[in-house]
Design a protein around this motif. Structure first.
Motif, short mmCIF file in Angstrom:
data_model
loop_
_atom_site.label_atom_id
_atom_site.label_comp_id
_atom_site.label_asym_id
_atom_site.label_seq_id
_atom_site.Cartn_x
_atom_site.Cartn_y
_atom_site.Cartn_z
N TRP A 90 0.75 -1.12 0.08
CA TRP A 90 0.04 0.10 -0.09
C TRP A 90 0.93 1.26 0.05
O TRP A 90 0.65 2.13 -0.90
CB TRP A 90 -0.95 -0.07 1.32
N TYR A 94 1.57 4.07 -2.75
CA TYR A 94 1.12 5.48 -2.56
C TYR A 94 2.41 6.79 -2.68
O TYR A 94 2.06 7.58 -3.31
CB TYR A 94 0.35 5.73 -1.14
N PRO A 106 -7.15 7.13 -2.63
CA PRO A 106 -7.37 5.90 -1.78
C PRO A 106 -9.02 5.79 -1.86
O PRO A 106 -9.64 6.70 -1.83
CB PRO A 106 -6.70 6.20 -0.36
N ASN A 108 -12.46 3.48 -0.52
CA ASN A 108 -12.66 2.77 0.61
C ASN A 108 -13.24 1.33 0.20
O ASN A 108 -13.64 0.89 -1.01
CB ASN A 108 -14.28 3.23 0.96
N TYR A 109 -12.57 0.38 1.02
CA TYR A 109 -12.75 -1.10 0.58
C TYR A 109 -14.18 -1.60 0.58
O TYR A 109 -14.44 -2.84 0.08
CB TYR A 109 -11.72 -1.99 1.32
N TYR A 191 -8.81 12.37 -0.96
CA TYR A 191 -9.70 11.40 0.19
C TYR A 191 -11.13 11.68 0.07
O TYR A 191 -11.72 12.77 0.00
CB TYR A 191 -9.07 11.55 1.47
N PHE A 236 -7.14 3.56 3.48
CA PHE A 236 -7.82 4.56 2.68
C PHE A 236 -8.16 5.67 3.39
O PHE A 236 -8.47 6.80 2.94
CB PHE A 236 -8.85 3.86 1.90
#
Length: 244
Positions: A90, A94, A106, A108-109, A191, A236
């Motif tokens: 990750w 980034y 990023p 959101n999973y 974000y 994230f």
């Protein structure tokens, strides 16, 4: 000071010190699911493993990511999406994005396929990197989001037919930092808000914002190089990034 320079400084001052450690079981999505069905993951005691990298390797990996993205046409001001669970890859990804002058986005999973498409389109993402946990959701929208956009699959042996392999490409690129000029005022990331009252909204942060958020946390907690920080929040999330 752009946040990428902090990584390069640590790689120079503490080259062989451990920078990142991953202590998670390898979990792949076995079926398509929405965020409502995605329970919190608990470790399997029969499947413990540890991966770690030093500050020097961390910086080298970020440089390889940056040079790969530049070779694929990414330039300063472009956007690169990250759709990954917390993992050792990750942060090098980034920082690699930031070293190109592009903005990291990023995701959101827990996003549904529809929400992934919405955020990717809203942020005008040029490349999306996603992990094995998201194959089902990305496949649902691949025909739409794959138009004029590169989809890179991170991890796993079986690469989806609608994506290219990140793992097979990244190590072919130089570990030397690209010659891209960055400043504190340059944008570093977008974000997204939680979207509790509607679809998520993108918030743009500069290198100055990201660096100082981390500095304030470090000063408040009186952290030193002897301390170790366990990151249990999703990367994230902006707070996960600050802690790292």
């Amino acid at each position: 000071m752009p946040i990428t320079q902090l990584l390069e400084r640590n790689a120079s001052v503490y080259p062989n010190d451990v920078a990142l450690v991953e202590l998670n079981p390898e979990i792949q999505e076995k079926s398509r699911r929405t965020w409502r069905e995605d329970a919190l993951v608990e470790g399997n005691p029969l499947c413990h493993y540890r991966r770690e990298i030093s500050w020097r390797v961390f910086d080298e990996k970020a440089n390889r990511v940056a040079n790969m993205l530049l070779a694929r046409g990414i330039k300063k001001g472009d956007k690169v999406g990250i759709l990954l669970m917390n993992c050792l890859e990750w942060l090098p990804i980034y920082f690699g994005i930031l070293k190109t002058g592009a903005l990291a986005v990023p995701l959101n999973y827990r996003y549904t396929a529809e929400e992934i498409k919405y955020c990717v389109d809203l942020a005008e993402v040029n490349i999306l990197l996603f992990g094995p946990e998201f194959i089902g959701r990305v496949e649902e929208i691949a025909d739409e989001i794959g138009k004029n956009r590169i989809l890179l699959f991170v991890g796993g042996v079986m690469v989806p037919t609608f994506a290219e392999s990140y793992d097979q490409q990244v190590n072919n690129y130089s570990s030397v930092a690209p010659d891209v000029e960055l400043s504190d005022e340059d944008y570093a990331a977008i974000y997204f808000s939680s979207g509790t009252t509607g679809f998520p909204k993108g918030v743009m942060l500069t290198h100055y914002n990201v660096v100082n958020n981390g500095k304030y946390i470090g000063d408040h907690m009186d952290l030193s190089t002897a301390d170790r920080m366990m990151i249990q929040v999703p990367m994230f999330h902006c707070f996960g990034m600050v802690l790292s």
